[in-house]
Enzyme design. Structure first.
Site, PDB file in Angstrom:
ATOM      1  N   ASP A 125     -10.679  10.022  10.138  1.00  0.00           N
ATOM      2  CA  ASP A 125     -10.519   9.683   8.716  1.00  0.00           C
ATOM      3  C   ASP A 125     -11.238   8.370   8.401  1.00  0.00           C
ATOM      4  OD1 ASP A 125      -9.808  10.167   6.157  1.00  0.00           O
ATOM      5  OD2 ASP A 125      -7.697   9.626   6.390  1.00  0.00           O
ATOM      6  N   GLY A 141       0.846  -1.194   0.000  1.00  0.00           N
ATOM      7  CA  GLY A 141       0.000   0.000   0.000  1.00  0.00           C
ATOM      8  C   GLY A 141       0.872   1.232   0.000  1.00  0.00           C
ATOM      9  N   GLN A 142       0.361   2.299  -0.620  1.00  0.00           N
ATOM     10  CA  GLN A 142       1.161   3.500  -0.694  1.00  0.00           C
ATOM     11  C   GLN A 142       0.226   4.690  -0.640  1.00  0.00           C
ATOM     12  OE1 GLN A 142       4.054   2.903  -3.661  1.00  0.00           O
ATOM     13  NE2 GLN A 142       5.525   4.104  -2.533  1.00  0.00           N
TER      14      GLN A 142
END
Ligand SMILES: *[C@@H]1O[C@H](CO)[C@@H](O)[C@H](O)[C@H]1NC(C)=O
Ligand SMILES: *[C@@H]1O[C@H](CO)[C@@H](O)[C@H](O)[C@H]1NC(C)=O
Ligand SMILES: *[C@@H]1O[C@H](CO)[C@@H](O)[C@H](O)[C@H]1NC(C)=O
Ligand SMILES: *[C@@H]1O[C@H](CO)[C@@H](O)[C@H](O)[C@H]1NC(C)=O
Ligand SMILES: *[C@@H]1O[C@H](CO)[C@@H](O)[C@H](O)[C@H]1NC(C)=O
Ligand SMILES: *[C@@H]1O[C@H](CO)[C@@H](O)[C@H](O)[C@H]1NC(C)=O
Ligand SMILES: *[C@@H]1O[C@H](CO)[C@@H](O)[C@H](O)[C@H]1NC(C)=O
Ligand SMILES: *[C@@H]1O[C@H](CO)[C@@H](O)[C@H](O)[C@H]1NC(C)=O
Ligand SMILES: *[C@@H]1O[C@H](CO)[C@@H](O)[C@H](O)[C@H]1NC(C)=O
Length: 767
Positions: free
Chosen positions: A563, A445-446
């Protein structure tokens, strides 16, 4: 005598000069040796190449003897002493000749001149079957063509052939009714002739002797001939005037010997391919010779095949590029680039000056680097020793800077006081080993916040290792707090923080590895979404609500996630929700309901009230959760710029649809709507609507939401367990799920990222 001698010398000198210094283009590129030196090269306008020849002592065989009739103007060559008139000879094996037409005319029903003609060819010559056709012209005509054909060179009178065609019409004008100028059965008929025919006999006849009313008074004729079809077009006028044409073109094939190459080669005195660089090939009549590729000329003469100067000829397949130097070689040619150019000459030739300079520079750099390397190696050993010492001091420094000591102290204190398993502090080496030196292949993941790697820890436990981007040194304290808080969240629906590493410049976080990817992936991928039943969706919603309720109410101090979005909800193999990414989360100080912060979150999920007031409250999470709930119901993305304007923001679209009573139109196709769950869907929709209230105060608390969803989910759950289907689809899914990950997609910089729709707005005095 003397003046004559001087003139000859002058003439020779002139010829030599014009050959040597004349225009290059005027020079022959290869000698055009046609025949032997003692033979005449041509008869009239026709070249006579060897093996054909006009004199008996020069020709290879009698069959190739050509008689030149000098009485004609221009003189015409004939085959041997026959009536076959030659118009051209090709070394590719063809002979173009002219041949008489067979004619049969009738006056008042009586044949006036019946000609039965035949073409009898000497051996090695045959009628070309592909170029020629047998054609008969007339209105009361049947024509027969018969004779012999060879079978591989052997001219036996057997097998023989007989074929022909027939053409009838009532009057000359009938021929016009057909396709005007094509030989298609009316006034003209045609047929092919067999391969290798060498004796062609044509017989013409009529059925009624042209003795029928319309034709009686005309001079009525039938004609028949074998003709080169490329040089003959039928015209209806031929019905009356072909008689005047006399001769028509015909293509013959010739071979130089009747044997196959294999046999012909055995006797070098009779073998006809005399030239170097020539080769033999079989033909249906026997064999012929050709020059090899790159050579041209007459293969039947010694030195007949001459090298082609491709550099001068520049035929269409010439391969040298512009600027290249062409060098003709024997049988071929080469292309090279001039000294100042680079390239191979066949594909490119580019001026190289700047490159060469650069190359020279590289050369100098290379030599310098080599010398430098030597020096480095000499000093290398002592330096690495020094470096190793320095590294360990660096690690210690980072550890201290990153608040390692404080964290260690606090952790020990926590452990002592609560006797719970807290997080582990990993060393940099350990994590480097686990991720194979932060290998690119391990990235799962990035995002704006950092990169997530899949790692294998010492105890073979799979972990997700998050490498953050450089963080603000002032926020170390806060980072530690968050690590501590996360380590204390021991909730089955929260991704577990296993530990962290503070020895590197940026802290590394180690999480439990969740294998099944993000909720977002599952919702927005067609295949995966089809496996998400309403029950699973509600379960995920309930579990997420549970986590938020826990964070808001049970945790101390309370935590605002800040978030919440489908990307930050991970799913494991049994579709259990795992909330992740506490990177943006806030601890709410005691006795404070709201905190003033930098507005941070993801577009599409961001609480409009928070955006306006900068006051972060628990209700902001409620709003975001509402969006996720709508996403679960509709399968649509929170924000999608590809949709029409009114559908771009999912919340607005949802609210307006529900208000119009269109709820069931916008549900995800994978949610099967029936009487049994219509009520339930409505309840959830209403719940979502309440979460999305513009005023935070009007939104329900997470606790209420969790309770409501849990109640619904539990009811459904007991029903779902009796249903085999859900279990089946689940096991089916296990095999098809690729590993997915989505720990961190937060954007911490000050801009709107159009891809992730992340927004961070700077607020004076915030945070
Ligand atoms: C060659 O041609 C000339 C006329 O151009 C003729 O007089 C002579 O007989 C020919 N020689 C042969 C061998 O045919
Ligand atoms: C051609 O001439 C030769 C003699 O030179 C003779 O034997 C042969 O029959 C002649 N051929 C024809 C077709 O007249
Ligand atoms: C031509 O046809 C007529 C009848 O149409 C017949 O009397 C006459 O004998 C025929 N002539 C010949 C040569 O066949
Ligand atoms: C007939 O002539 C054509 C060219 O006109 C040639 O390509 C072909 O090979 C010839 N046929 C035979 C059997 O030689
Ligand atoms: C060709 O055939 C015709 C009739 O079938 C015959 O009269 C003639 O002699 C033959 N020619 C040769 C050279 O065999
Ligand atoms: C036959 O017709 C074609 C096109 O219709 C033309 O190109 C060719 O020259 C004609 N040939 C002759 C011998 O008239
Ligand atoms: C080659 O052919 C010639 C002429 O036909 C003949 O005299 C000679 O004996 C042959 N040589 C061989 C080796 O067959
Ligand atoms: C032709 O080739 C032979 C051998 O292959 C060689 O001896 C001879 O010199 C060559 N002749 C020419 C003119 O190149
Ligand atoms: C051309 O090719 C020949 C034979 O390969 C070689 O000897 C000659 O040096 C070449 N010339 C140039 C200008 O490359």
């Amino acid at each position: 005598m003397a003046p004559n001698y001087v003139m000859i010398v002058a003439l020779i000198t002139f010829i030599c000069f014009s050959l040597c210094f004349g225009d290059d283009a005027m020079l022959p590129t290869h000698n055009n040796l046609i025949t032997k030196s003692n033979c005449n090269e041509s008869c009239g306008n026709v070249n006579i190449p060897f093996p054909f020849c006009m004199s008996r002592d020069c020709t290879l065989r009698d069959q190739f003897l050509v008689t030149c009739d000098y009485s004609l103007n221009p003189p015409q060559p004939f085959l041997e002493n026959s009536s076959i008139e030659i118009t051209s000879i090709s070394l590719a094996g063809q002979l173009n000749v002219l041949q008489f037409i067979s004619t049969d005319c009738y006056g008042a029903g009586i044949s006036t001149n019946k000609i039965k003609s035949f073409i009898a060819l000497p051996s090695l010559l045959t009628v070309n079957d592909t170029s020629n056709r047998f054609i008969a012209v007339g209105c009361d005509t049947y024509a027969i063509v018969q004779g012999y054909y060879t079978k591989f060179g052997a001219k036996i009178e057997y097998p023989s052939y007989i074929t022909g065609c027939m053409s009838m019409c009532n009057s000359i004008d009938d021929a016009v009714n057909g396709d005007k100028n094509s030989c298609s059965g009316v006034g003209c008929c045609q047929t092919s002739i067999p391969k290798g025919a060498w004796n062609v006999t044509i017989t013409l006849s009529s059925y009624y002797n042209y003795n029928y009313t319309d034709m009686k008074n005309d001079l009525s004729c039938s004609y028949a001939f074998v003709v080169d079809q490329a040089n003959f077009n039928f015209s209806k006028t031929y019905l009356s005037n072909l008689q005047n044409a006399e001769k028509l073109p015909l293509v013959l094939d010739w071979a130089v010997g009747e044997d196959k190459c294999e046999i012909a080669m055995r006797n070098s005195t009779t073998y006809a391919c005399k030239s170097n660089n020539s080769y033999c090939h079989d033909d249906s009549n026997g064999y012929r010779c050709s020059c090899m590729q790159g050579y041209d000329g007459n293969p039947y003469l010694i030195d007949g095949c001459q090298d082609i100067n491709e550099c001068v000829d520049q035929k269409p397949d010439y391969r040298c590029v512009k600027n290249a130097i062409c060098n003709n070689t024997d049988g071929s040619y080469t292309c090279t680039c001039p000294p100042d150019f680079s390239g191979d000459g066949y594909t490119e030739c580019n001026r190289e000056n700047p490159h060469r300079k650069i190359q020279n520079i590289y050369l100098i750099i290379g030599i310098t680097a080599g010398v430098a390397l030597m020096v480095i190696i000499v000093f290398g050993w002592s330096y690495t020793a020094f470096q190793r010492r320095k590294m360990s001091t660096m690690k210690k420094k980072f550890f201290q800077e990153n608040g390692g000591l404080v964290l260690q102290q606090r952790l020990t204190r926590e452990e002592e006081s609560s006797h719970t398993n807290t997080i582990k502090i990993f060393t940099a080496d350990e994590l480097e080993k686990a991720t194979n030196g932060f290998d690119k292949d391990r990235v799962v993941g990035q995002g704006g916040f950092g990169t997530v790697y899949k790692g294998y820890l010492k105890d073979n436990c799979v972990a997700a290792i998050k490498k953050s981007k450089v963080i603000d040194r002032n926020q170390i304290e806060q980072f530690i707090n968050e690590v501590l808080v996360h380590s204390q969240i021991n909730h089955r629906n929260v991704v577990k923080l296993l530990g962290c590493c503070l020895e590197t410049e940026v802290p590394l976080l180690v999480y439990e590895f969740i294998s099944n990817g993000t909720l977002s992936e599952h919702l927005h991928d067609k295949l995966k979404a089809s496996a998400l039943s309403l029950d699973i969706r509600l379960k995920v919603a309930a579990e997420t609500a549970g986590v938020l309720s826990y964070l808001h109410s049970a945790a101390y101090p309370p935590i605002i996630h800040r978030d919440i979005k489908s990307v930050n909800i991970l799913l494991d193999k049994s579709y259990t929700a795992k909330v992740s990414d506490f990177g943006a989360s806030k601890l709410v100080p005691a006795n404070q309901k709201e905190i003033s912060t930098l507005v941070q979150g993801t577009l599409g999920y961001l609480d409009p009230e928070y955006l306006q007031t900068n006051q972060l409250t628990e209700k902001s999470d409620v709003y975001s959760f509402g969006v996720v709930l709508v996403e679960l119901l509709t399968g649509r993305e929170a924000l999608c710029f590809q949709r029409p304007e009114e559908e771009r923001s999912l919340t607005q679209y949802f609210i307006s649809s529900v208000e119009k009573g269109h709820l069931f139109n916008i549900l995800d196709d994978n949610i099967i709507c029936d009487e049994g769950n219509a009520g339930q869907l409505k309840t959830v929709a209403v719940l979502a609507q309440r979460c999305l209230n513009v005023k935070g105060d009007d939104r329900p608390t997470m606790k209420e939401i969790a309770a409501e969803l849990e109640a619904g989910s539990r009811l459904k759950h007991s029903w779902a367990q009796t249903d085999q289907h859900s279990e089946e689809s689940e096991s089916l899914l296990h095999d098809t799920q690729p590993l997915g990950f989505g720990y961190e997609y937060s954007e911490h910089s000050v801009h709107i990222d159009s891809i992730t729709n992340h927004v961070t707005l700077p607020i004076p005095g915030g945070r």
